[in-house]
Design a protein around this motif. Structure first.
Motif, PDB file in Angstrom:
ATOM      1  N   VAL A 123       4.605  -5.181  -6.068  1.00 35.87           N
ATOM      2  CA  VAL A 123       3.334  -4.962  -6.768  1.00 35.87           C
ATOM      3  C   VAL A 123       3.230  -5.892  -7.974  1.00 35.87           C
ATOM      4  O   VAL A 123       2.158  -6.437  -8.266  1.00 35.87           O
ATOM      5  N   GLN A 124       4.349  -6.102  -8.654  1.00 38.55           N
ATOM      6  CA  GLN A 124       4.369  -6.985  -9.822  1.00 38.55           C
ATOM      7  C   GLN A 124       4.169  -8.446  -9.402  1.00 38.55           C
ATOM      8  O   GLN A 124       3.482  -9.210 -10.083  1.00 38.55           O
ATOM      9  N   THR A 125       4.752  -8.814  -8.268  1.00 34.01           N
ATOM     10  CA  THR A 125       4.667 -10.202  -7.791  1.00 34.01           C
ATOM     11  C   THR A 125       3.299 -10.525  -7.213  1.00 34.01           C
ATOM     12  O   THR A 125       2.873 -11.682  -7.206  1.00 34.01           O
ATOM     13  N   LEU A 126       2.601  -9.507  -6.722  1.00 31.97           N
ATOM     14  CA  LEU A 126       1.299  -9.712  -6.059  1.00 31.97           C
ATOM     15  C   LEU A 126       0.180  -9.014  -6.825  1.00 31.97           C
ATOM     16  O   LEU A 126      -0.417  -8.044  -6.349  1.00 31.97           O
ATOM     17  N   PRO A 127      -0.136  -9.494  -8.014  1.00 32.02           N
ATOM     18  CA  PRO A 127      -1.164  -8.812  -8.825  1.00 32.02           C
ATOM     19  C   PRO A 127      -2.566  -8.909  -8.246  1.00 32.02           C
ATOM     20  O   PRO A 127      -3.452  -8.138  -8.605  1.00 32.02           O
ATOM     21  N   VAL A 129      -3.505  -8.288  -5.206  1.00 32.62           N
ATOM     22  CA  VAL A 129      -3.769  -7.325  -4.117  1.00 32.62           C
ATOM     23  C   VAL A 129      -4.388  -6.058  -4.720  1.00 32.62           C
ATOM     24  O   VAL A 129      -3.831  -5.465  -5.654  1.00 32.62           O
ATOM     25  N   SER A 130      -5.531  -5.631  -4.186  1.00 33.01           N
ATOM     26  CA  SER A 130      -6.254  -4.477  -4.751  1.00 33.01           C
ATOM     27  C   SER A 130      -5.563  -3.159  -4.421  1.00 33.01           C
ATOM     28  O   SER A 130      -4.780  -3.072  -3.468  1.00 33.01           O
ATOM     29  N   ARG A 131      -5.907  -2.119  -5.211  1.00 33.04           N
ATOM     30  CA  ARG A 131      -5.340  -0.789  -4.986  1.00 33.04           C
ATOM     31  C   ARG A 131      -5.706  -0.261  -3.593  1.00 33.04           C
ATOM     32  O   ARG A 131      -4.899   0.405  -2.939  1.00 33.04           O
ATOM     33  N   TRP A 134      -3.411  -1.795  -1.030  1.00 37.68           N
ATOM     34  CA  TRP A 134      -2.083  -1.191  -1.118  1.00 37.68           C
ATOM     35  C   TRP A 134      -2.076   0.222  -0.517  1.00 37.68           C
ATOM     36  O   TRP A 134      -1.122   0.617   0.166  1.00 37.68           O
ATOM     37  N   LEU A 135      -3.140   0.979  -0.781  1.00 36.26           N
ATOM     38  CA  LEU A 135      -3.204   2.337  -0.225  1.00 36.26           C
ATOM     39  C   LEU A 135      -3.273   2.308   1.301  1.00 36.26           C
ATOM     40  O   LEU A 135      -2.689   3.169   1.980  1.00 36.26           O
ATOM     41  N   LYS A 136      -3.971   1.321   1.850  1.00 38.35           N
ATOM     42  CA  LYS A 136      -4.000   1.170   3.312  1.00 38.35           C
ATOM     43  C   LYS A 136      -2.603   0.844   3.845  1.00 38.35           C
ATOM     44  O   LYS A 136      -2.192   1.325   4.906  1.00 38.35           O
ATOM     45  N   GLU A 137      -1.883   0.007   3.081  1.00 42.95           N
ATOM     46  CA  GLU A 137      -0.511  -0.320   3.473  1.00 42.95           C
ATOM     47  C   GLU A 137       0.381   0.922   3.414  1.00 42.95           C
ATOM     48  O   GLU A 137       1.272   1.106   4.249  1.00 42.95           O
ATOM     49  N   ALA A 138       0.143   1.778   2.418  1.00 42.71           N
ATOM     50  CA  ALA A 138       0.921   3.025   2.308  1.00 42.71           C
ATOM     51  C   ALA A 138       0.689   3.912   3.524  1.00 42.71           C
ATOM     52  O   ALA A 138       1.635   4.450   4.117  1.00 42.71           O
ATOM     53  N   GLU A 139      -0.574   4.054   3.916  1.00 45.45           N
ATOM     54  CA  GLU A 139      -0.895   4.862   5.091  1.00 45.45           C
ATOM     55  C   GLU A 139      -0.288   4.260   6.355  1.00 45.45           C
ATOM     56  O   GLU A 139       0.243   4.971   7.211  1.00 45.45           O
TER      57      GLU A 139
END
Length: 584
Positions: A123-127, A129-131, A134-139
């Motif tokens: 997350v720190q390296t890829l600022p 990328v939108s929330r 990331w949430l889609k990636e979590a799912e």
């Protein structure tokens, strides 16, 4: 292109070895073609040969994420870790590689900290990328990758913006849950509650999630945390105590929870009554009696006196019960239930008609707007006094003092129907017509008009009018379902019953009607079991027939399922004449 020509040439070959030879030749002249590498690797059945090819491929086409991930999947943990570390150095902006590394740690390392550290760095390296991404990636990690720890880590390190507020987090969690991403929703709520630990609505959402998708242990943990964070909120203490008692059968721990609830809420009526109910229903009647006595001193209310009288009534201490009712009605004259209980004890148990009248008369003076009291007073005269004119006049007076009350009209219609004769055969129909003029959108009156229709054509006409007037009233929907059931239209009836219980899951009568329908029309055990499960989850508390059967002393301790079966049996007996009619 040359690459396509080689691919087509390989396809024309009939043997695997010949295909491999063509592709090896192609890779000599086109070593940077991802397409050729993929085609060559797909032909390899041997894992060792595939790994060799992939090792070369990632050197020749280092920009191919697919090659790196495929190689990592074929390696053991140690080698896969090296592959993904090299891939991250080569393609630091590819989030799928970071996520694959986190999953690798989750599957092979019991310590979840490493997984979380990788996601934090990602997350720190890829600022950029939108929330939402990331949430889609979590799912996706949860649903496709079966990696709930990775999913939770993504959520934790993505939802760092605490300015979005509880509404956004609640919506995020609900959206994830609607897509069956339970771990993602759980992680979102955990983050939200870490930021807003006193937000009651978020705790409710978290509890409901564990109730539906978690284990007994996870539900208890969330309820315990909610009670700790919001000690003045009685609901969480009571909910936890109830779960421990009724679901886990842990009476002692339930007592301890209620003891802590007392410490936080010493004057809470709800906590006192819950503690008394626990002792009462586990057979500790003396403990329950002591608790109710203390409640009358420390948290007195009409409800506390009523519950105290109810305990004595169930123990057949009728004199003590009436004494408590007397005290309660003197202290809380506008609380109607003690008058009802007093009238019922006097009329049906000790057979003192005058005393029962006195309770109802005093109740109606203090609570003239309580429809149930009027109905009970009328039923007393009808059933015990055999004085139909007086029963009728009580309901007429009730309607004068409480206009536009459908339940009073309904009772009047039923009274006339029960005592109809050749001279006034149509009186109840006239009364029902007047009732619908005064309360045209009443579901219970429209339902009654359907049930009382004498011909099938008339029933259909009344049903059409009722649906047009109140398309979403559960009483109307249930009446239409009953009409379809009487016509043996099983699928249509089932569809309308389903609709009725969705509209009002708290109405026990509808659940019992649906269950009775399945008993009469289906040999499929699964259908009945499905209704049983859903009814137990809904825990209905209302319904005219449901309440009358549930409140009978022998049935007070029965489970929701047992009560539903009793009501269903009663309904089957009631509906025999309807269901035995010929379909015309």
């Amino acid at each position: 292109s040359t690459v396509q020509l080689f691919v087509q040439a390989a396809e024309l070959e009939t043997s695997i070895e010949a295909k491999k030879a063509v592709l090896r030749k192609a890779l000599e002249t086109n070593p940077h073609s991802v397409t050729l590498w993929k085609a060559a690797i797909e032909l390899e059945d041997d894992m060792t040969h595939a790994k060799v090819l992939l090792s070369v491929a990632v050197e020749k086409v280092p920009h191919s994420v697919e090659m790196w991930l495929a190689l990592a999947r074929l390696e053991d943990y140690t080698q896969a870790k090296k592959v993904l570390n090299k891939a991250r150095k080569t393609l630091p902006a590819e989030r799928s590689i970071w996520i694959a590394a986190a999953k690798l740690e989750e599957f092979n390392n019991s310590n979840g900290n490493t997984c979380e550290t990788i996601i934090a760095k990602a997350v720190q390296t890829l600022p950029g990328v939108s929330r939402d991404v990331w949430l889609k990636e979590a799912e996706h990690s949860e649903l496709q990758g079966k990696a709930p720890q990775t999913s939770a880590a993504i959520v934790k390190h993505t939802l760092h913006d605490n300015k979005v507020g509880d509404r956004q987090w609640a919506d995020d969690a609900q959206g994830a849950l609607s897509r069956n991403a339970v771990a993602t929703a759980r992680a979102i709520l955990a983050h939200a509650l870490a930021v807003l630990p006193t937000k009651r609505s978020l705790w409710m959402q978290a509890i409901q999630l564990e109730k539906q998708h978690g284990t007994y242990s996870s539900l208890d943990s969330v309820l315990e945390a909610a009670s700790t964070r919001l000690p003045k909120c009685e609901l969480f203490w009571l909910w936890r105590a109830k779960e421990l008692w009724t679901v886990q059968n842990n009476v002692q721990q339930s007592r301890e929870v209620l003891r802590d609830a007392f410490a936080a809420n010493p004057n809470s009526e709800a906590v006192w009554l819950a503690a008394a109910k626990l002792e009462w229903e586990t057979g500790e009647l003396e403990r329950a009696r002591v608790l109710l006595s203390r409640a009358r001193d420390r948290a007195p209310s009409g409800r506390v006196f009523m519950k105290s009288a109810l305990l004595e009534r169930n123990c057949q201490n009728y004199k003590q019960a009436l004494q408590l009712i007397q005290e309660g009605t003197q202290l809380y004259p506008t609380y109607a239930k003690p008058y009802m209980m007093g009238g019922q004890i006097a009329s049906s148990i000790i057979k003192n008609l005058d005393q029962a009248r006195d309770y109802y008369e005093r109740g109606l003076k203090s609570c003239p707007d309580n429809s149930t009291l009027w109905i009970l007073a009328s039923q007393l005269e009808e059933e015990y006094g055999k004085n139909i004119p007086k029963a009728r006049s009580i309901l007429e007076l009730a309607r004068l003092k409480n206009p536009k009350q459908p339940i009073l009209w309904l009772q009047a219609v039923r009274l006339e129907r029960r005592h109809s004769s050749q001279n006034n055969e149509k009186k109840y129909e006239t009364l029902l017509a007047r009732a619908l003029q005064e309360c045209p959108t009443s579901g219970i009156l429209l339902k009654e008009s359907i049930l009382l229709a004498s011909t099938r054509i008339e029933k259909k006409s009344k049903s059409a009018h009722a649906i047009q007037t109140c398309p979403d009233d559960p009483h109307v929907i249930a009446a239409v379902a009953l009409l379809f059931a009487s016509e043996r239209k099983v699928q249509k009836a089932r569809k309308w019953y389903d609709r009725a219980i969705v509209l009002d899951p708290d109405n026990g009568d509808t659940w019992a009607m649906y269950y009775a329908f399945e008993i009469n029309n289906s040999q499929d055990k699964k259908q009945k079991e499905d209704i049983e499960t859903k009814c137990q989850q809904a825990e209905p508390k209302h319904g005219e027939l449901w309440c009358s059967i549930r409140k009978q002393v022998p049935n007070e301790r029965k489970s929701t399922l047992e009560v539903m079966k009793l009501v269903a049996e009663h309904i089957i007996q009631q509906l025999k004449p309807v269901l035995s009619e010929k379909v015309v």
